[in-house]
Write an enzyme that holds these catalytic residues in place. Structure first.
Site, PDB file in Angstrom:
ATOM      1  N   HIS A  62       0.815  -1.218   0.000  1.00  0.00           N
ATOM      2  CA  HIS A  62       0.000   0.000   0.000  1.00  0.00           C
ATOM      3  C   HIS A  62       0.850   1.270   0.000  1.00  0.00           C
ATOM      4  O   HIS A  62       0.308   2.375  -0.080  1.00  0.00           O
ATOM      5  CB  HIS A  62      -1.004  -0.005   1.168  1.00  0.00           C
ATOM      6  CG  HIS A  62      -0.424   0.229   2.514  1.00  0.00           C
ATOM      7  ND1 HIS A  62      -0.249  -0.771   3.447  1.00  0.00           N
ATOM      8  CD2 HIS A  62       0.001   1.369   3.116  1.00  0.00           C
ATOM      9  CE1 HIS A  62       0.258  -0.265   4.550  1.00  0.00           C
ATOM     10  NE2 HIS A  62       0.421   1.034   4.376  1.00  0.00           N
ATOM     11  N   ASP A 106       0.066  -7.844   1.714  1.00  0.00           N
ATOM     12  CA  ASP A 106       0.499  -6.439   1.669  1.00  0.00           C
ATOM     13  C   ASP A 106       2.026  -6.359   1.686  1.00  0.00           C
ATOM     14  O   ASP A 106       2.643  -6.049   2.712  1.00  0.00           O
ATOM     15  CB  ASP A 106      -0.108  -5.690   2.861  1.00  0.00           C
ATOM     16  CG  ASP A 106       0.086  -4.181   2.775  1.00  0.00           C
ATOM     17  OD1 ASP A 106       0.512  -3.687   1.710  1.00  0.00           O
ATOM     18  OD2 ASP A 106      -0.189  -3.498   3.786  1.00  0.00           O
ATOM     19  N   SER A 197       4.197   2.765   8.066  1.00  0.00           N
ATOM     20  CA  SER A 197       3.807   1.676   7.157  1.00  0.00           C
ATOM     21  C   SER A 197       5.006   1.148   6.376  1.00  0.00           C
ATOM     22  O   SER A 197       5.865   1.907   5.939  1.00  0.00           O
ATOM     23  CB  SER A 197       2.764   2.170   6.153  1.00  0.00           C
ATOM     24  OG  SER A 197       1.488   2.217   6.713  1.00  0.00           O
TER      25      SER A 197
END
EC number: 3.4.21.-
Length: 244
Positions: A62, A106, A197
């Site tokens: 992402h 992910d 992230s």
């Protein structure tokens, strides 16, 4: 010590447009994170990442954006440091089964324009290949948002532990797949957050997970952070790196 919140996750499709951060942590030692990468887009910090090979950085899918710049050897983002290296990305490889809605699979590999010059402050981190490894004492790190809402100049670290799959599934019913694992701290609510992230979950000096998603707001004692389970991807990583 000032408590910091580490929000290493983005929740749902809208989350993928945000950044993650660290909560209830403290400053890292300068030599403790030679594998840490900072991913920039349009001059701003987007995500963290992990150097796993002189030419390759691993991060969350992402975090995919055009014109990514990767910084290695960084400690203070506000200063130009003699140890730092900057590289553009010539190839971004998202896992073919990545599902943005659920955050399953992910994970993404970034090929650098040139090999990193390895030094005391720039070194790859070994992957955890054993999914049954029982090392539960771990740490997370990044330049993400802190508990007071600020983004720190220097990288922050927090010690957390792996959470059992039963507890993980109880915290997020119907949302946890075999490609995910949970980690957190039920005493202080240490967690990853906005700006973190794609950064590493390090257990026993190996890369165990990547910051993926979690509860909003960050730092809940009842809701651990959710990480991409790296041991599930070692074959895909190896094949991608070896591909012409």
């Amino acid at each position: 010590m000032k408590k910091l919140m580490v929000v290493l996750s983005l929740i749902a499709a809208a989350w993928a447009e945000e950044q993650n951060k660290l909560v209830h942590g403290g400053p890292c030692d300068k030599t403790s994170h030679p594998y840490q990468a900072a991913l920039y887009t349009s001059g701003h910090l987007l995500c963290g990442g992990v150097l796993i090979h002189p030419l390759w950085v691993l991060t969350a899918a992402h975090c995919k954006k055009p014109n990514l710049q990767v910084f290695l050897g960084k400690h203070n983002l506000r200063q130009r440091e003699s140890s730092q290296e900057q590289s553009s990305v010539v190839r971004a490889v998202i896992h073919p089964d990545y599902d943005a809605a659920s955050h399953d699979q992910d994970i993404m590999l970034l090929r650098l324009a040139r090999p990193a010059k390895l030094s005391e402050l720039i070194q790859p981190l070994p992957l955890e290949r054993d999914c049954s490894a029982n090392t539960t004492s771990c740490h997370i790190l990044g330049w993400g948002k802190t508990a007071d809402g600020d983004f720190p100049d220097t990288i922050q670290c927090a010690y957390i532990h792996l959470v059992s799959r039963e507890e993980c599934e109880h915290a997020y019913p119907g949302q946890i797949t075999q490609n995910m694992l949970c980690a957190g701290d039920e005493k202080y609510g240490k967690d990853s957050c906005q700006g973190d992230s794609g950064g590493p979950l390090v257990c026993g000096d190996h890369l165990r997970g990547l910051v993926s998603w979690g509860n909003i707001p960050c730092g809940s004692k009842e809701k651990p952070g959710v990480y991409t389970n790296v041991c599930r991807y070692t074959n895909w990583i190896q094949k991608t790196i070896q591909a012409k």
